[in-house]
Design an enzyme around this catalytic site. Structure first.
Site, PDB file in Angstrom:
ATOM      1  CE  LYS A  82     -64.506  -4.310  12.039  1.00 48.82           C
ATOM      2  NZ  LYS A  82     -63.778  -4.220  10.755  1.00 48.82           N
ATOM      3  CB  SER A 114     -60.442  -6.173  11.439  1.00 45.15           C
ATOM      4  OG  SER A 114     -61.193  -5.269  10.664  1.00 45.15           O
ATOM      5  CB  SER A 143     -61.650  -5.682   7.555  1.00 46.57           C
ATOM      6  OG  SER A 143     -60.368  -5.726   8.102  1.00 46.57           O
TER       7      SER A 143
HETATM    8  N1  GLN Z   1     -55.671  -6.749   7.202  1.00 48.95           N
HETATM    9  C1  GLN Z   1     -55.675  -5.390   6.781  1.00 48.95           C
HETATM   10  C2  GLN Z   1     -55.028  -4.529   7.827  1.00 48.95           C
HETATM   11  O1  GLN Z   1     -54.672  -5.036   8.810  1.00 48.95           O
HETATM   12  C3  GLN Z   1     -57.076  -4.932   6.469  1.00 48.95           C
HETATM   13  C4  GLN Z   1     -57.828  -4.443   7.631  1.00 48.95           C
HETATM   14  C5  GLN Z   1     -59.159  -3.837   7.305  1.00 48.95           C
HETATM   15  O2  GLN Z   1     -59.663  -3.935   6.193  1.00 48.95           O
HETATM   16  N2  GLN Z   1     -59.710  -3.129   8.287  1.00 48.95           N
HETATM   17  O3  GLN Z   1     -54.855  -3.375   7.666  1.00 48.95           O
END
Ligand code: GLN
Length: 447
Positions: free
Chosen positions: A52, A127, A151
């Site tokens: 990532k 994400s 994410s």
């Molecule tokens: N959807 C969540 C956020 O926007 C989780 C994101 C994540 O785990 N990086 O914060």
């Protein structure tokens, strides 16, 4: 898969931000030599892996999917990348994501969205959408993601792959560009549970450069796979099956309980409690930490700097205004507000109290159960664009994943069916702290 095939698939998918073909080929040649002369014997010798783009890779651009870091090439490797290299893995490239890992659809990337490999009209989740899409499309068989509030697990569910968020402290965060440091964890994404366990065994280890890294006695997670789940106590939190949950998701998860029962597990429902506080507590804590962590991007030492400005403050302002996308700015504003004097007690401290109570409700549950079985997300992947139009719904859809981060627990997301349109449905198994082996064992019983 060859680099040519990846190139071909990328035209539709856009799972990667960076694939430096020359570097990949050079590394692959070196690894091959190492294997041939017996120097490289690691468990991932010659295995292609995707990383990532918020995880630092020495000499390879690391952008966090932001214009802010469009020219940032780290001079060092993240701890997990170092571990991958020592195990002989070949890093194919850096995967697309929501900007600074803030989002649930991979649509907030400054480098274009990633599409769901199963149906390109839908989002891959986020994400870590790029990593999950790359695995599903067969561009790589394993990838790294990061999980602050879901994410790794949610895009795994949306793409039909397996992803694990380890217990906080199991995998070093050294070299992970911080979103919310008290919640962030790096974890494996793969086609199946076995590969997840193998990748976790490589990246999990004690690292003195992350003060929250825990020293565990045993890092061999593959040994847990074939364990007998006879007598394993599985709890189903009924609070997670109330209104808002898609009918097909609910049915698939209840179907999964049959498999567990057939294998001898004891399945029971119970009331977890505190569920309604998870989303507000998470978004306050995550935004507060993000506003502090992202202060470093000021255009001075590294990252984007505006071309024209008048004086230092104007340079800060213009660089940040131009370098960050709108979702990131929302979070910075919300976080700064919550942390400002006068509001700190009312919001931030209250959110921390809710976090503690959420943790307690899990502690209580784990006195009775070994593993909890829940949905990953209330629905299946939305069509591209719909979440951008309704961000509040997108935040609320994190309901089943964020508590796990607030409580520091491990959880695995694995495929458990398809809806009528053929889109994947995922289920989540949550374990007590440092019970990754139990989790992997339970998950493996589905394979
Ligand atoms: N959807 C969540 C956020 O926007 C989780 C994101 C994540 O785990 N990086 O914060």
């Amino acid at each position: 898969v060859s680099l040519k095939e990846i190139q071909q698939k990328e035209k539709d998918l856009n799972a990667f931000i960076t694939v430096d073909e020359e570097k990949v080929l050079n590394t692959a040649r070196e690894v091959q030599k190492g294997i041939e002369n017996g120097e490289l014997t690691g468990s991932l010798a010659g295995v292609p892996v995707a990383v990532k783009d918020n995880i630092c890779t020495k000499g390879i651009k690391t952008t966090c999917a932001s214009k802010m870091l469009s020219d940032f090439t780290p001079p060092y490797d993240a701890w997990v990348v170092d571990r991958l290299k020592k195990a002989g893995a070949v890093i194919i490239g850096k995967t697309n994501m929501d900007e600074f890992a803030m989002g649930s659809t991979t649509e907030t990337s400054a480098y274009g969205m990633t599409r769901n490999p199963i149906n390109p009209e839908y989002v891959p989740g986020g994400s870590s959408g790029g990593s999950c899409a790359a695995v599903k499309a067969g561009e790589v068989s394993i990838a790294l993601g990061s999980d602050t509030g879901g994410s790794i697990r949610q895009p795994s569910a949306f793409c039909g792959v397996t992803g694990l968020k380890p217990t906080y402290g199991t995998v070093s965060r050294y070299g992970l560009i911080a979103y919310a440091s008290s919640l962030d964890q790096i974890g494996p994404i793969a086609k199946d549970v076995g590969d997840c366990a193998a990748l976790l065994s490589v990246i999990a280890s004690h690292d003195l450069r992350d003060s929250t890294s825990v020293n565990l006695k045993d890092y061999d997670f593959t040994s847990a796979l074939c364990q007998d789940i006879h007598g394993l106590r599985i709890g189903i939190p009924i609070d997670y099956f109330k209104e808002g949950l898609d009918f097909e998701v609910r049915e698939s998860i209840l179907e999964a309980t049959k498999v567990l029962k057939e294998n001898g597990a004891i399945v029971e429902s119970f009331e977890l409690g505190m569920t309604e506080y998870a989303i507000p507590a998470y978004y306050m804590i995550a935004s507060a930490e993000a506003s502090s962590n992202l202060e470093r991007f000021d255009g001075v030492k590294y990252g984007y700097r505006a071309l024209e400005y008048e004086g230092l403050h104007d340079m800060y302002k213009k660089s940040r205004t131009q370098g960050f996308g709108s979702e990131v700015k929302h979070r910075i504003m919300l976080g700064s507000f919550i942390l400002s004097s006068g509001y700190y007690d009312a919001y931030y401290i209250k959110a921390l109290k809710a976090k503690n109570m959420i943790k307690q409700s899990f502690d209580y549950a784990f006195q009775k159960y070994d593993v909890l079985l829940t949905p990953v997300s209330p629905g299946t992947p939305p069509k591209l664009g719909t979440s951008l139009r309704d961000p509040l719904k997108m935040y609320l859809d994190d309901i089943y994943t964020v508590s796990v981060n607030l409580a520091g627990l491990p959880a695995i997301s694995l495929p458990c069916g398809l809806n009528q349109e053929g889109l994947p449905i995922g289920m989540q198994l949550i374990g007590n702290c440092f019970s990754e082996k139990t989790l992997l064992g339970a998950a493996y019983s589905f394979e």
